[in-house]
Design a protein around this motif. Structure first.
Motif, PDB file in Angstrom:
ATOM      1  N   ALA A   1       0.828  -1.207   0.000  1.00 61.52           N
ATOM      2  CA  ALA A   1       0.000   0.000   0.000  1.00 61.52           C
ATOM      3  C   ALA A   1       0.861   1.256   0.000  1.00 61.52           C
ATOM      4  O   ALA A   1       0.551   2.246  -0.690  1.00 61.52           O
ATOM      5  CB  ALA A   1      -0.927  -0.011   1.219  1.00 61.52           C
ATOM      6  N   VAL A   2       1.964   1.234   0.755  1.00 58.77           N
ATOM      7  CA  VAL A   2       2.862   2.394   0.793  1.00 58.77           C
ATOM      8  C   VAL A   2       3.500   2.619  -0.575  1.00 58.77           C
ATOM      9  O   VAL A   2       3.572   3.761  -1.079  1.00 58.77           O
ATOM     10  CB  VAL A   2       3.948   2.196   1.867  1.00 58.77           C
TER      11      VAL A   2
ATOM     12  N   THR B   1       0.839   3.943  -2.928  1.00 59.10           N
ATOM     13  CA  THR B   1       0.549   5.353  -2.653  1.00 59.10           C
ATOM     14  C   THR B   1       1.654   6.244  -3.202  1.00 59.10           C
ATOM     15  O   THR B   1       1.394   7.312  -3.782  1.00 59.10           O
ATOM     16  CB  THR B   1       0.383   5.575  -1.138  1.00 59.10           C
TER      17      THR B   1
ATOM     18  N   VAL C   1       1.311   6.338  -6.980  1.00 57.95           N
ATOM     19  CA  VAL C   1       0.178   7.191  -7.345  1.00 57.95           C
ATOM     20  C   VAL C   1       0.524   8.660  -7.168  1.00 57.95           C
ATOM     21  O   VAL C   1       0.184   9.521  -8.001  1.00 57.95           O
ATOM     22  CB  VAL C   1      -1.066   6.817  -6.505  1.00 57.95           C
ATOM     23  N   TRP C   2       1.246   8.969  -6.081  1.00 56.23           N
ATOM     24  CA  TRP C   2       1.632  10.363  -5.837  1.00 56.23           C
ATOM     25  C   TRP C   2       2.545  10.869  -6.953  1.00 56.23           C
ATOM     26  O   TRP C   2       2.364  11.976  -7.467  1.00 56.23           O
ATOM     27  CB  TRP C   2       2.334  10.456  -4.492  1.00 56.23           C
TER      28      TRP C   2
ATOM     29  N   HIS D   1      -3.531  16.361  -3.960  1.00 52.89           N
ATOM     30  CA  HIS D   1      -3.477  15.940  -2.551  1.00 52.89           C
ATOM     31  C   HIS D   1      -4.697  15.112  -2.163  1.00 52.89           C
ATOM     32  O   HIS D   1      -4.586  14.137  -1.407  1.00 52.89           O
ATOM     33  CB  HIS D   1      -3.360  17.166  -1.639  1.00 52.89           C
TER      34      HIS D   1
ATOM     35  N   ALA E   1      -4.249  11.641  -3.556  1.00 52.98           N
ATOM     36  CA  ALA E   1      -3.253  10.891  -2.781  1.00 52.98           C
ATOM     37  C   ALA E   1      -3.815  10.463  -1.432  1.00 52.98           C
ATOM     38  O   ALA E   1      -3.574   9.334  -0.966  1.00 52.98           O
ATOM     39  CB  ALA E   1      -2.002  11.740  -2.581  1.00 52.98           C
ATOM     40  N   LEU E   2      -4.589  11.353  -0.793  1.00 49.38           N
ATOM     41  CA  LEU E   2      -5.188  11.018   0.495  1.00 49.38           C
ATOM     42  C   LEU E   2      -6.182   9.871   0.355  1.00 49.38           C
ATOM     43  O   LEU E   2      -6.198   8.931   1.170  1.00 49.38           O
ATOM     44  CB  LEU E   2      -5.876  12.246   1.084  1.00 49.38           C
TER      45      LEU E   2
ATOM     46  N   THR F   1      -6.160   7.597  -1.922  1.00 46.31           N
ATOM     47  CA  THR F   1      -5.388   6.378  -2.191  1.00 46.31           C
ATOM     48  C   THR F   1      -4.832   5.796  -0.894  1.00 46.31           C
ATOM     49  O   THR F   1      -4.874   4.579  -0.676  1.00 46.31           O
ATOM     50  CB  THR F   1      -4.237   6.682  -3.160  1.00 46.31           C
ATOM     51  N   ALA F   2      -4.310   6.668  -0.016  1.00 49.24           N
ATOM     52  CA  ALA F   2      -3.779   6.200   1.262  1.00 49.24           C
ATOM     53  C   ALA F   2      -4.875   5.588   2.127  1.00 49.24           C
ATOM     54  O   ALA F   2      -4.678   4.536   2.761  1.00 49.24           O
ATOM     55  CB  ALA F   2      -3.102   7.348   2.002  1.00 49.24           C
TER      56      ALA F   2
ATOM     57  N   GLY G   1      -5.739   2.291   0.839  1.00 49.12           N
ATOM     58  CA  GLY G   1      -4.684   1.353   1.223  1.00 49.12           C
ATOM     59  C   GLY G   1      -4.836   0.872   2.647  1.00 49.12           C
ATOM     60  O   GLY G   1      -4.678  -0.329   2.923  1.00 49.12           O
TER      61      GLY G   1
END
Length: 445
Positions: free
Chosen positions: A28-29, A32, A35-36, A148, A151-152, A154-155, A158
């Motif tokens: 997941a990290v 992320t 994706v970022w 942002h 990305a949030l 996506t996190a 995850g």
């Protein structure tokens, strides 16, 4: 018997769930981060493309009359536009703010890559037919917010995925390994006398049931070997008991004849006492071979210790100290309990230099008979081997059968024999305590 894990140890289910969570979290990290990076490039490209479009639109709408440049602000839409003279003076557009100062800096290098300043992207290019410079600034705060937010999200996705995969893995492994846990619990609860107990998971249809079937086969073979040993022990004990009965009867007759003649019967009495002791050993062996467990017995532990010390026959150079424990009873017959303690005392006497101490204490549901000597101790590497039949320590005069027999008799009675300390050697014989319940309180018999 209760299963106990080693300090710091974790179950297989926990390790699998933890490993799955770690791998999923790492994925997941990484996802992320990817994706970022992708969003950063895409947003930057979109912002540059939008700025290029605005710049082209504004440039096309400029009206050039000789050295005069007229700016059509309606073509700029959401952008901010300046026209700077060669000396850096703003001919058209706002002035006086920090953004205007940044635009003046950008105007010094027309045609360069767009410059980013806070939430603005600025582009400068020459005005065709003049020496003036056109600067267009496009606000990119909306692009950054989108980046942002994506990305949030996506996190967060995850984290949800990691939690869901971990829970699903824990549930799946618990379901899969549940039979193994039950097998371990059942096996821990079985005693040495439970020769007919099996796991009974049915016909093999997966790895777990196949393991259960293999273990049941091993238990069948082990039970056959134990039953063969029990039959041999019972037969030997039976064959020994008959001549012992004859020896005692002849010794009684000889003692009666000697008493009639007025001579001493001390030696004959010693023979009869030894025969009685040996008969008790044979009786215990028969009980062990048959897997018999006597319940509802009540024997003072002091009698057990006294009988064990008497059977062991301490040598003259060794002093035996017995700490009395009045009022403490074991739920084991005297002849069985003494046969569990006597070999341990005899072992201590064999190695003691000058003293042996025997004490009894109540520890929960058992009475512990502690036997300690001042001999050379026990090699820690031999701590488990000394309880195996035929295994002896270096320079041992014994046959290596006493301690294994003591442990087997004690376990038959619901107790155990263990080595509690190596130097000096300290053995502990545990036997079930005998308790009686009287009107709401529990006491020893």
């Amino acid at each position: 018997m209760k299963l106990a894990a080693a300090p710091g140890a974790r179950s297989l289910r926990t390790r699998i769930a933890a490993a799955t969570a770690a791998v999923t979290l790492l994925g997941a990290v990484v996802l992320t981060g990817v994706v970022w990076l992708v969003l950063d490039r895409v947003v930057a490209a979109d912002a540059r493309s939008a700025l290029a479009d605005r710049t082209a639109t504004v440039s096309a709408g400029l009206v050039v009359d000789g050295s005069d440049v007229t700016l059509d602000t309606s073509a700029a839409r959401d952008a901010t536009v300046w026209v700077f003279a060669p000396d850096g003076t703003a001919v058209e557009g706002p002035s006086g703010g920090e953004l205007d100062e940044e635009a003046a800096e950008v105007a010094r290098d027309p045609g360069a890559e767009p410059a980013e300043w806070h939430d603005w992207l600025l582009q400068a290019e020459d005005v065709s037919g003049t020496d003036d410079v056109l600067v267009v600034a496009l606000p990119i705060g909306g692009y950054e917010s989108t980046k942002h937010l994506a990305a949030l999200l996506t996190a967060l996705v995850g984290v949800v995925v990691v939690a869901a995969v971990t829970v699903l893995t824990a549930w799946s492994t618990r379901r899969a390994l549940g039979p193994v846990t039950g097998m371990a619990r059942d096996a821990a609860a079985w005693s040495a006398a439970d020769l007919d107990r099996r796991f009974g998971l049915g016909p093999p249809h997966d790895e777990i049931t196949e393991l259960g079937s293999v273990l049941d086969g091993l238990l069948d073979r082990a039970a056959q070997a134990i039953r063969a040993e029990q039959r041999l022990t019972a037969e030997l004990a039976h064959e020994i008991r008959t001549p012992l009965t004859v020896i005692r009867a002849e010794a009684e007759l000889a003692a009666m004849d000697a008493a009639a003649r007025g001579t001493s019967t001390e030696r004959l009495d010693a023979i009869m006492a030894s025969v009685d002791t040996l008969t008790g050993v044979v009786t215990t062996l028969l009980a062990v071979s048959r897997g018999e467990r006597v319940v509802d017995a009540s024997t003072p532990v002091d009698d057990v210790v006294g009988a064990a010390v008497a059977v062991a026959a301490p040598p003259e150079h060794v002093a035996v100290t017995v700490d009395p424990a009045p009022g403490v009873f074991v739920a084991v017959p005297l002849e069985v309990a003494s046969q569990a303690v006597a070999p341990v005392v005899a072992n201590a006497l064999r190695y003691a230099r000058s003293r042996v101490r025997v004490a009894a204490r109540v520890a929960g549901d058992v009475v512990e008979v502690v036997v300690e000597d001042d001999g050379p101790g026990v090699d820690p590497e031999l701590a488990d081997e000394i309880f195996e039949p035929g295994r002896r320590g270096p320079d041992s005069p014994g046959a290596g059968l006493g301690l294994p027999l003591a442990r087997r008799v004690a376990r038959l009675a619901g107790g155990d024999v263990r080595l509690d300390a190596h130097d000096p050697a300290r053995f502990v014989v545990s036997l079930p305590v005998r308790r009686t319940i009287h009107s709401g309180y529990t006491s020893r018999v």
